[in-house]
Design a protein around this motif. Structure first.
Motif, PDB file in Angstrom:
ATOM      1  N   VAL A   1      26.097  12.307  44.401  1.00 25.60           N
ATOM      2  CA  VAL A   1      27.294  12.220  43.576  1.00 25.60           C
ATOM      3  C   VAL A   1      27.188  11.111  42.539  1.00 25.60           C
ATOM      4  CG1 VAL A   1      29.784  11.806  43.631  1.00 25.60           C
ATOM      5  CG2 VAL A   1      28.711  13.189  45.407  1.00 25.60           C
TER       6      VAL A   1
ATOM      7  N   ARG B 172      37.332  15.154  42.580  1.00 25.77           N
ATOM      8  CA  ARG B 172      36.904  14.581  43.853  1.00 25.77           C
ATOM      9  C   ARG B 172      35.490  14.050  43.710  1.00 25.77           C
ATOM     10  NH1 ARG B 172      37.796  20.063  44.928  1.00 25.77           N
ATOM     11  NH2 ARG B 172      39.554  19.536  46.238  1.00 25.77           N
ATOM     12  N   SER B 173      35.142  13.176  44.582  1.00 27.06           N
ATOM     13  CA  SER B 173      33.798  12.609  44.611  1.00 27.06           C
ATOM     14  C   SER B 173      33.114  13.117  45.871  1.00 27.06           C
ATOM     15  CB  SER B 173      33.874  11.080  44.612  1.00 27.06           C
ATOM     16  OG  SER B 173      32.568  10.541  44.630  1.00 27.06           O
ATOM     17  N   SER B 174      32.552  14.311  45.769  1.00 25.99           N
ATOM     18  CA  SER B 174      31.856  14.912  46.906  1.00 25.99           C
ATOM     19  C   SER B 174      30.724  15.785  46.384  1.00 25.99           C
ATOM     20  CB  SER B 174      32.824  15.738  47.757  1.00 25.99           C
ATOM     21  OG  SER B 174      33.283  16.854  47.047  1.00 25.99           O
TER      22      SER B 174
ATOM     23  N   SER C 226      31.988  20.061  43.957  1.00 33.00           N
ATOM     24  CA  SER C 226      33.018  19.686  43.004  1.00 33.00           C
ATOM     25  C   SER C 226      33.207  20.835  42.030  1.00 33.00           C
ATOM     26  CB  SER C 226      32.574  18.412  42.276  1.00 33.00           C
ATOM     27  OG  SER C 226      33.609  17.883  41.513  1.00 33.00           O
TER      28      SER C 226
END
Length: 128
Positions: free
Chosen positions: A21, A98-100, A103
């Motif tokens: 990420v 989101r930070s995954s 995404s």
């Protein structure tokens, strides 16, 4: 007399796999599209394993497949808190920043008289 087909405002976002990420490098793996007025939502993914292995040799393809299947079940209205929301609310939840490793792009708008055909065209352009 010929009837004019109605254009529908829709939004779509590209589903992305980000193996790391923090590097912000990604591979497009799917598409989610929604039309609020028609209460229509659809999601689909394609895992090109050779492409993913070349991009991220350590990628856990099976775990990614499970995540993408869950994403599509939510879009499809599965049972549960998120899956039971209205289609446009599910779309907003799925496309939230989101930070995954899974995404989406920012949502993009468009107009179409055929939601399914437009979905397939965008999927072919953005994912396949």
């Amino acid at each position: 007399m010929q009837l004019m087909q109605e254009n529908h405002l829709f939004e779509y976002a590209v589903m992305r796999y980000l193996p790391r990420v923090e590097r912000e490098e990604f591979v497009n793996v799917g598409l989610v599209m929604m039309c609020k007025r028609r209460r229509w939502i659809r999601a689909k993914f394609l895992l090109d394993e050779r492409r993913l292995q070349a991009f991220a040799p350590d990628a856990d393809i099976d775990a990614l497949r499970v995540q993408l299947e869950s994403f599509c079940r939510i879009a499809g209205g599965c049972s549960g808190a998120i899956g039971e929301l209205d289609p446009h609310e599910r779309f907003r939840w799925l496309t939230a920043v989101r930070s995954s490793c899974l995404s989406t792009s920012r949502p993009h708008p468009g107009l179409t008289d055929d939601l399914d055909a437009t979905f397939e065209r965008l999927f072919a352009e953005m994912v396949e």
